[in-house]
Write an enzyme that holds these catalytic residues in place. Structure first.
Site, PDB file in Angstrom:
ATOM      1  N   ASN A   9      31.229  -0.569 103.474  1.00 47.62           N
ATOM      2  CA  ASN A   9      31.491   0.355 102.372  1.00 47.62           C
ATOM      3  C   ASN A   9      30.816  -0.222 101.131  1.00 47.62           C
ATOM      4  O   ASN A   9      31.278  -1.212 100.575  1.00 47.62           O
ATOM      5  CB  ASN A   9      33.016   0.467 102.175  1.00 47.62           C
ATOM      6  CG  ASN A   9      33.393   1.257 100.939  1.00 47.62           C
ATOM      7  OD1 ASN A   9      32.550   1.925 100.327  1.00 47.62           O
ATOM      8  ND2 ASN A   9      34.660   1.195 100.561  1.00 47.62           N
ATOM      9  N   TRP A  10      29.716   0.413 100.742  1.00 47.39           N
ATOM     10  CA  TRP A  10      28.956  -0.108  99.594  1.00 47.39           C
ATOM     11  C   TRP A  10      29.593   0.250  98.257  1.00 47.39           C
ATOM     12  O   TRP A  10      29.166  -0.231  97.220  1.00 47.39           O
ATOM     13  CB  TRP A  10      27.519   0.432  99.630  1.00 47.39           C
ATOM     14  CG  TRP A  10      26.626  -0.251 100.633  1.00 47.39           C
ATOM     15  CD1 TRP A  10      26.957  -1.281 101.473  1.00 47.39           C
ATOM     16  CD2 TRP A  10      25.242   0.041 100.892  1.00 47.39           C
ATOM     17  NE1 TRP A  10      25.869  -1.640 102.231  1.00 47.39           N
ATOM     18  CE2 TRP A  10      24.800  -0.847 101.902  1.00 47.39           C
ATOM     19  CE3 TRP A  10      24.330   0.972 100.379  1.00 47.39           C
ATOM     20  CZ2 TRP A  10      23.492  -0.829 102.392  1.00 47.39           C
ATOM     21  CZ3 TRP A  10      23.037   0.993 100.868  1.00 47.39           C
ATOM     22  CH2 TRP A  10      22.620   0.094 101.862  1.00 47.39           C
ATOM     23  N   LYS A  11      30.566   1.127  98.260  1.00 43.43           N
ATOM     24  CA  LYS A  11      31.224   1.577  97.016  1.00 43.43           C
ATOM     25  C   LYS A  11      30.164   2.070  96.011  1.00 43.43           C
ATOM     26  O   LYS A  11      29.125   2.564  96.418  1.00 43.43           O
ATOM     27  CB  LYS A  11      32.107   0.467  96.443  1.00 43.43           C
ATOM     28  CG  LYS A  11      33.054  -0.107  97.491  1.00 43.43           C
ATOM     29  CD  LYS A  11      34.130  -0.952  96.903  1.00 43.43           C
ATOM     30  CE  LYS A  11      34.976  -1.523  98.043  1.00 43.43           C
ATOM     31  NZ  LYS A  11      36.149  -2.211  97.578  1.00 43.43           N
ATOM     32  N   HIS A  96      40.607   5.827 100.951  1.00 45.69           N
ATOM     33  CA  HIS A  96      40.464   4.430 100.506  1.00 45.69           C
ATOM     34  C   HIS A  96      41.447   4.209  99.353  1.00 45.69           C
ATOM     35  O   HIS A  96      41.665   5.107  98.535  1.00 45.69           O
ATOM     36  CB  HIS A  96      39.018   4.171 100.070  1.00 45.69           C
ATOM     37  CG  HIS A  96      38.747   2.717  99.845  1.00 45.69           C
ATOM     38  ND1 HIS A  96      39.152   2.059  98.707  1.00 45.69           N
ATOM     39  CD2 HIS A  96      38.146   1.793 100.627  1.00 45.69           C
ATOM     40  CE1 HIS A  96      38.801   0.782  98.803  1.00 45.69           C
ATOM     41  NE2 HIS A  96      38.189   0.590  99.959  1.00 45.69           N
ATOM     42  N   GLU A 168      43.960  -1.420 105.468  1.00 45.55           N
ATOM     43  CA  GLU A 168      43.390  -2.176 104.353  1.00 45.55           C
ATOM     44  C   GLU A 168      44.500  -2.550 103.371  1.00 45.55           C
ATOM     45  O   GLU A 168      44.822  -1.764 102.467  1.00 45.55           O
ATOM     46  CB  GLU A 168      42.346  -1.327 103.631  1.00 45.55           C
ATOM     47  CG  GLU A 168      41.169  -0.948 104.493  1.00 45.55           C
ATOM     48  CD  GLU A 168      39.902  -0.896 103.673  1.00 45.55           C
ATOM     49  OE1 GLU A 168      38.954  -1.607 104.003  1.00 45.55           O
ATOM     50  OE2 GLU A 168      39.877  -0.164 102.661  1.00 45.55           O
ATOM     51  N   GLY A 235      33.787  -4.415 102.650  1.00 47.11           N
ATOM     52  CA  GLY A 235      33.315  -4.061 101.307  1.00 47.11           C
ATOM     53  C   GLY A 235      32.234  -5.018 100.846  1.00 47.11           C
ATOM     54  O   GLY A 235      31.059  -4.918 101.223  1.00 47.11           O
ATOM     55  N   GLY A 236      32.623  -6.008 100.054  1.00 44.73           N
ATOM     56  CA  GLY A 236      31.679  -6.933  99.415  1.00 44.73           C
ATOM     57  C   GLY A 236      30.642  -7.516 100.367  1.00 44.73           C
ATOM     58  O   GLY A 236      29.449  -7.567 100.039  1.00 44.73           O
TER      59      GLY A 236
HETATM   60  C1  PEP Z   1      37.043  -2.180 101.085  1.00 44.30           C
HETATM   61  O1  PEP Z   1      37.061  -1.867  99.918  1.00 44.30           O
HETATM   62  O2  PEP Z   1      37.050  -1.305 101.972  1.00 44.30           O
HETATM   63  C2  PEP Z   1      37.032  -3.602 101.418  1.00 44.30           C
HETATM   64  C3  PEP Z   1      37.480  -3.965 102.579  1.00 44.30           C
HETATM   65  O3  PEP Z   1      36.543  -4.441 100.444  1.00 44.30           O
HETATM   66  P1  PEP Z   1      36.334  -6.021 100.558  1.00 44.30           P
HETATM   67  O4  PEP Z   1      35.782  -6.324 101.922  1.00 44.30           O
HETATM   68  O5  PEP Z   1      35.384  -6.358  99.466  1.00 44.30           O
HETATM   69  O6  PEP Z   1      37.686  -6.628 100.370  1.00 44.30           O
END
Ligand code: PEP
Length: 253
Positions: A9-11, A96, A168, A235-236
């Site tokens: 998920n590149w947001k 999300h 999540e 995410g990151g």
């Molecule tokens: C997300 O936002 O879906 C997520 C899992 O972020 P991160 O991996 O950065 O915690």
């Protein structure tokens, strides 16, 4: 056999050209690491989707991060599931915690979005998760059950088999705090038993349940080794081709 899925998920990150270059690197690296049992997905911002579909070569699938619940109409600034599907994208993240929290998306709205995604042949990656306060005060099972029930009450079994659940925990998203493998497994088993109450054991056992929340190349293998964890929503770490590929590699069994 349940599908193993690693979704990035590149947001709201990366310009169009940055997105193309990162995606090209990911496709190149993932093609040597992924095995036939894995589905790898990248969910970029909307404006990147069409270009990335052209570059995906069927190696990495494309998803959106959100959709509107209507098919079309006077909803300035919104994008429908039908429009997403018309690009060749195959997935859409729904619910999300950032959408629930910053855009006030309710359980009712998220159910409508999920139904629209299914009607337009997109696979919903439906997110649920508890806050730190809910984790600490012990209400998290109840919170997760209510988030799930708000969806399952409106989907029949046939439709539900096309849904992927992502657990999540909000306290682990972007914080560097990860649920331990045991904490994640406990919740994933609970989600599966809640789904069994709604649809029976067989469907519950077929449902892919992904873990998301600071999943990285170091902790991915231990998380993915858990019996009820069928992949990750990342995410990151999906913004770095090496890190994301290492996560795919950690699930290559
Ligand atoms: C997300 O936002 O879906 C997520 C899992 O972020 P991160 O991996 O950065 O915690």
């Amino acid at each position: 056999m349940r599908k193993k899925i690693i979704a990035g998920n590149w947001k709201m990150n990366l310009t169009h050209s940055e997105g193309i270059s990162l995606f090209s690197e990911i496709v190149n690296m993932v093609k040597d690491e992924k095995n036939g049992n894995q589905t790898v997905v990248i969910c970029p911002p909307f404006i990147h989707i069409n270009s990335l579909v052209q570059l995906s070569n069927g190696i990495v699938k494309i998803g959106a991060q959100n959709c509107h619940e209507a098919l079309n109409g006077a909803f300035t600034g919104e994008i429908s599931a039908k429009m997403i599907q018309s690009t060749g994208a195959e997935f859409v993240i729904i619910g999300h915690s950032e959408r629930r929290q910053y855009f006030n998306e309710s359980d009712e709205l998220l159910t409508k979005k999920t139904i629209s995604a299914l009607q337009n042949n997109l696979t919903p990656l439906f997110c649920i998760g508890e806050s730190l306060e809910q984790r600490n005060n012990g209400t998290y099972f109840e919170v997760l059950k209510n988030q799930l029930k708000a969806l399952t009450a409106h989907l029949d079994a046939t439709d539900f088999t096309k849904v992927v659940i992502a657990y999540e925990p909000i306290w682990a998203i972007g914080t560097g705090l990860t649920a331990s493998a045991a904490q994640a497994q406990e919740v994933h088993a609970f989600i599966r038993s809640t789904l069994a109450e709604a649809y029976g054991e067989e469907i519950a056992n077929q449902t892919s349940i992904l873990y998301g929340g600071s999943c990285n190349a170091q902790n991915a293998a231990e998380l993915f080794a858990q019996k009820d964890i069928d992949g990750g929503l990342i995410g990151g770490a999906s913004l770095k081709s090496r890190d994301f590929t290492d996560i795919v590699k950690a699930f290559n069994f």
